[in-house]
Design an enzyme around this catalytic site. Structure first.
Site, PDB file in Angstrom:
ATOM      1  N   ASN A  67       0.823  -1.216   0.000  1.00 33.09           N
ATOM      2  CA  ASN A  67       0.000   0.000   0.000  1.00 33.09           C
ATOM      3  C   ASN A  67       0.858   1.267   0.000  1.00 33.09           C
ATOM      4  OD1 ASN A  67       0.959   0.231   2.580  1.00 33.09           O
ATOM      5  ND2 ASN A  67      -1.032   0.010   3.590  1.00 33.09           N
ATOM      6  N   ASN A  70       4.754   3.091   3.798  1.00 34.66           N
ATOM      7  CA  ASN A  70       6.086   3.531   4.204  1.00 34.66           C
ATOM      8  C   ASN A  70       7.153   2.911   3.298  1.00 34.66           C
ATOM      9  OD1 ASN A  70       5.961   0.947   5.021  1.00 34.66           O
ATOM     10  ND2 ASN A  70       6.211   1.337   7.200  1.00 34.66           N
ATOM     11  N   SER A  71       6.804   2.741   2.045  1.00 32.81           N
ATOM     12  CA  SER A  71       7.769   2.174   1.103  1.00 32.81           C
ATOM     13  C   SER A  71       7.704   2.965  -0.200  1.00 32.81           C
ATOM     14  CB  SER A  71       7.463   0.705   0.855  1.00 32.81           C
ATOM     15  OG  SER A  71       6.148   0.564   0.377  1.00 32.81           O
ATOM     16  N   PHE A 115       4.608 -10.269   5.310  1.00 38.07           N
ATOM     17  CA  PHE A 115       5.450  -9.347   6.080  1.00 38.07           C
ATOM     18  C   PHE A 115       4.666  -8.115   6.485  1.00 38.07           C
ATOM     19  CE2 PHE A 115       9.258 -11.308   4.730  1.00 38.07           C
ATOM     20  CZ  PHE A 115       9.327 -11.390   3.360  1.00 38.07           C
ATOM     21  N   ASN A 134      -4.355  -2.944  12.127  1.00 37.05           N
ATOM     22  CA  ASN A 134      -3.607  -3.195  10.892  1.00 37.05           C
ATOM     23  C   ASN A 134      -2.996  -4.599  10.868  1.00 37.05           C
ATOM     24  OD1 ASN A 134      -2.208  -2.028   8.363  1.00 37.05           O
ATOM     25  ND2 ASN A 134      -0.570  -2.987   9.529  1.00 37.05           N
ATOM     26  N   SER A 159       8.590 -12.294  15.379  1.00 34.60           N
ATOM     27  CA  SER A 159       9.707 -11.569  15.988  1.00 34.60           C
ATOM     28  C   SER A 159      10.131 -12.232  17.293  1.00 34.60           C
ATOM     29  CB  SER A 159       9.266 -10.135  16.284  1.00 34.60           C
ATOM     30  OG  SER A 159      10.201  -9.492  17.132  1.00 34.60           O
ATOM     31  N   TYR A 183       2.939  -3.671  19.713  1.00 34.17           N
ATOM     32  CA  TYR A 183       3.554  -4.288  18.535  1.00 34.17           C
ATOM     33  C   TYR A 183       3.879  -5.757  18.824  1.00 34.17           C
ATOM     34  CZ  TYR A 183       7.606  -5.992  16.006  1.00 34.17           C
ATOM     35  OH  TYR A 183       8.475  -6.796  15.334  1.00 34.17           O
ATOM     36  N   LYS A 187       2.329  -9.599  17.276  1.00 31.09           N
ATOM     37  CA  LYS A 187       3.068 -10.768  16.775  1.00 31.09           C
ATOM     38  C   LYS A 187       2.628 -12.024  17.531  1.00 31.09           C
ATOM     39  CE  LYS A 187       5.688  -8.716  13.711  1.00 31.09           C
ATOM     40  NZ  LYS A 187       5.446  -8.919  12.276  1.00 31.09           N
ATOM     41  N   ARG A 265      22.506  -7.944  21.364  1.00 30.52           N
ATOM     42  CA  ARG A 265      21.467  -8.431  20.456  1.00 30.52           C
ATOM     43  C   ARG A 265      22.068  -9.381  19.432  1.00 30.52           C
ATOM     44  NH1 ARG A 265      19.216  -6.258  23.880  1.00 30.52           N
ATOM     45  NH2 ARG A 265      17.500  -4.758  23.860  1.00 30.52           N
ATOM     46  N   ASP A 329      13.779  -1.873  27.227  1.00 31.58           N
ATOM     47  CA  ASP A 329      14.903  -2.620  26.649  1.00 31.58           C
ATOM     48  C   ASP A 329      15.328  -3.769  27.565  1.00 31.58           C
ATOM     49  OD1 ASP A 329      15.309  -1.482  24.215  1.00 31.58           O
ATOM     50  OD2 ASP A 329      17.031  -0.252  24.807  1.00 31.58           O
TER      51      ASP A 329
END
Ligand code: UD1
Length: 370
Positions: A67, A70-71, A115, A134, A159, A183, A187, A265, A329
């Site tokens: 859509n 953001n690409s 994705f 979304n 994730s 978020y 997932k 990480r 974090d």
């Protein structure tokens, strides 16, 4: 035979692939004498785009559905430059049921790589309903339309965030949930939805891929990560500091219980990640039910190790200051990647130096993004 590949854009990014004999990585698809269709969705993150490159190199036709939230559509030109093939591109939202129905009617889709999801942790805290709507709606819509069109193979980009706060290394058998933000919960919820869908539909094949920290870019320097606004993640922040767009990096805390006190990480090159998807597709073609794999290297890297490696490999300074910890974090997160190696025959091959070099090549050749 007709071979179609569809790419859905999520994050919007979703890939639906179709086919029965996918090769791994860039191997020639000699065995591919059966139809293969793929839908992929692209977004600011380039791992999906690199997957498309892998599929195209593997002899697949793909349909990209995005859509463009953001690409950039320029990505299509760059995919063509790299592969010599132009994928079909459909501008559509995965939450748009009529559009998805048309998509599956227009193309003979045999599988989907999904994705398509929003992924900014901080934004998800501010706009939880946007994230739940979304990410869940797009997944449910694509799954329902797949069922109506007899498409049974689904690879989902999950994730490591679903593991919550648990000691590393993280095994696929570890408990999931306990996420610290909406978020992460999307997932987790989508994983549960997919597990339930597999229990109810014995023809369905689902592979859940738990990404650790994807970084890097395609080695051509043509495709990479282009975040909107101030980057949330470490590597795009480093590259923007190195190129002078930002003054200095703030290291979020140096008092963790890690070797140098900074967060550790499991960074994985996006091209390795893409190849993991090709293996997952092949696995889904040969199995039904739901299977889950970590996609990581198994190696923990601290923030300071990343900064120093980036500086040395690229011979560029990265000024930084130590700041307070970032809320939410964790100290140390890395995968046990043995299951993917054993069952998918996949393992990450690229080094931290490769990741730093490729990220910098992308940034220097595209200082303002696409
Ligand atoms: C985050 C999300 C994860 C998501 C991933 C997407 C959390 C807890 N996790 O992972 O769910 O899938 O992004 O890529 O939010 N750092 C700095 N300075 C910076 C930026 C980062 O020191 O300016 C440090 C962080 O504290 C962390 C490491 O770099 O130790 C990696 O951070 P980041 O790239 O944001 O990834 P994660 O937080 O691991």
């Amino acid at each position: 035979m007709n071979q179609e590949l569809m790419t859905l854009d999520f994050w919007q990014d979703t890939v639906i692939y179709e086919g029965k004999a996918f090769p791994i990585g860039t191997l020639a698809c000699d065995a591919l004498n059966v139809p293969a269709d793929t839908i992929a969705k692209m977004n600011e993150h380039c791992e999906k785009i690199n997957l498309l490159l892998g599929l195209l190199n593997a002899g697949q036709d793909i349909v990209i559905v995005d859509n463009l939230y953001n690409s950039s559509p320029k990505v299509i030109d760059r995919i063509e430059r790299i592969t010599g093939k132009r994928p079909v591109f459909v501008e559509a939202d995965c939450c748009d049921r009529a559009a998805m129905d048309r998509l599956f009617s227009d193309y003979d889709i045999t599988g989907v790589i999904h994705f398509a999801g929003l992924k900014a942790v901080g934004e998800s805290v501010e706009k939880p309903l946007l994230y739940y709507r979304n990410n869940l709606d797009s997944t449910l819509t694509v799954l329902e339309v797949m069922r109506e069109h007899n498409c049974h193979q689904f690879v989902f980009s999950s994730s490591a965030t679903v593991y919550g706060d648990q000691p590393a290394p993280l095994y696929e058998t570890a408990q999931t949930g306990g996420c610290s933000n909406p978020y992460g919960w999307t997932k987790f919820m989508i994983e549960e939805i997919l597990k339930g869908a597999c229990r109810a539909d014995l023809a369905l094949s689902v592979v859940l891929l738990r990404y650790f920290n994807p970084i890097g870019a395609h080695e051509s320097g043509l495709i990479g990560e282009n975040p909107n606004g101030i980057p949330n993640n470490l590597m795009p922040y480093i590259t923007q500091v190195a190129i002078g767009r930002r003054e200095r990096l703030t290291v979020f805390g140096d008092d963790y219980d890690t070797p140098d006190g900074t967060g550790v990480r499991d960074y994985i090159h996006v091209v390795d990640l893409a190849e993991g998807h090709l293996c997952a597709i092949r696995y889904a073609q040969a199995h039904t039910g739901c299977e889950v794999f970590n996609l990581g290297t198994g190696r923990g890297v601290s923030v300071l190790e990343m900064v120093h490696t980036f500086s040395e490999v690229n011979n560029v300074p990265v000024p930084y200051v130590i700041g307070p910890r970032r809320a939410g974090d964790l100290a140390t997160v890395y995968a046990d990647p043995a299951k993917a190696k054993q069952i998918l025959g996949w393992e990450a091959k690229k080094t931290l130096a490769d990741m730093c070099r490729d990220s910098w090549r992308w940034q220097t050749r595209n200082p303002s993004g696409y």
